[in-house]
Scaffold this active site. Sequence first.
Site, mmCIF file in Angstrom:
data_model
loop_
_atom_site.group_PDB
_atom_site.id
_atom_site.type_symbol
_atom_site.label_atom_id
_atom_site.label_comp_id
_atom_site.label_asym_id
_atom_site.label_seq_id
_atom_site.Cartn_x
_atom_site.Cartn_y
_atom_site.Cartn_z
ATOM 1 N N ASP A 109 0.866 -1.183 0.000
ATOM 2 C CA ASP A 109 0.000 0.000 0.000
ATOM 3 C C ASP A 109 0.900 1.229 0.000
ATOM 4 O OD1 ASP A 109 -1.922 -1.967 0.411
ATOM 5 O OD2 ASP A 109 -2.993 -0.840 1.957
ATOM 6 N N LYS B 155 -10.082 0.251 -2.159
ATOM 7 C CA LYS B 155 -9.954 -0.062 -0.745
ATOM 8 C C LYS B 155 -10.325 1.175 0.056
ATOM 9 C CE LYS B 155 -6.674 -1.337 2.927
ATOM 10 N NZ LYS B 155 -5.302 -1.803 3.248
ATOM 11 N N LYS C 3 -6.771 3.297 -3.069
ATOM 12 C CA LYS C 3 -7.133 3.291 -1.642
ATOM 13 C C LYS C 3 -7.390 4.715 -1.174
ATOM 14 C CE LYS C 3 -5.083 2.055 2.847
ATOM 15 N NZ LYS C 3 -3.930 1.388 3.517
#
Length: 213
Positions: A83, A177, A150
């Site tokens: 991430d 996400k 995300k």
Amino acid sequence: MVDHTLLKPEATAADVTALAEEAAALGVYAICVSPSMLAVAKRAGSSAQKLCAVVGFPSGKHLPAIKAEEARLAVADGADEIDMVIDVGAGLAGDFAAIGTEVAAVRSAIGDRRVLKVIVESAALLLLGDEQTLLDVSRAAAGAGADFIKTSTGFHPAGGASVRAVELMATVGPQVKASGGIRTAADAAAMLSAGAHRLGLSGTRAVLDGLSG
């Protein structure tokens, strides 16, 4: 759908061990930790959970080469997923090429077999920019190889995930996400209804208990 997360700077090895044990008990998809904690999570965790590490966290103000090397080292230490945080300022300035360059650098460093999630700090982009800025940044990340877009680190003062941000990001193409400030079952259900495919949660047990109730 859940990444069980512990990214506080004061987290200890004992905290991460407890996280990994709880992740196994809850049956979540992945454990998300700082790169320095990957070895602890790997020792303590179950093979049923994926390991995720953050890169360029939480500010995103790192050179692309640094982010790429941090990601490469994390994969070498066992990370299945990365991430990464973008340079939010570049996005606000409209320098979407810079966003593409850093995402592509990390993508190249980890190869195609690892999952790459790109954190865009959607709340900051919406507050300091507008909806088009969020869409343009998300498209730049997607075009450079992101598997997920995300919402948030959870550390930015502008806030975390919002239903509107997820709705916008879901139109771009990659999976979404939602992370940051999701503390109740109602929050989680709203994000999933808006188009989220994965949730980043630190209070996972409370959310799952609420959903099952």
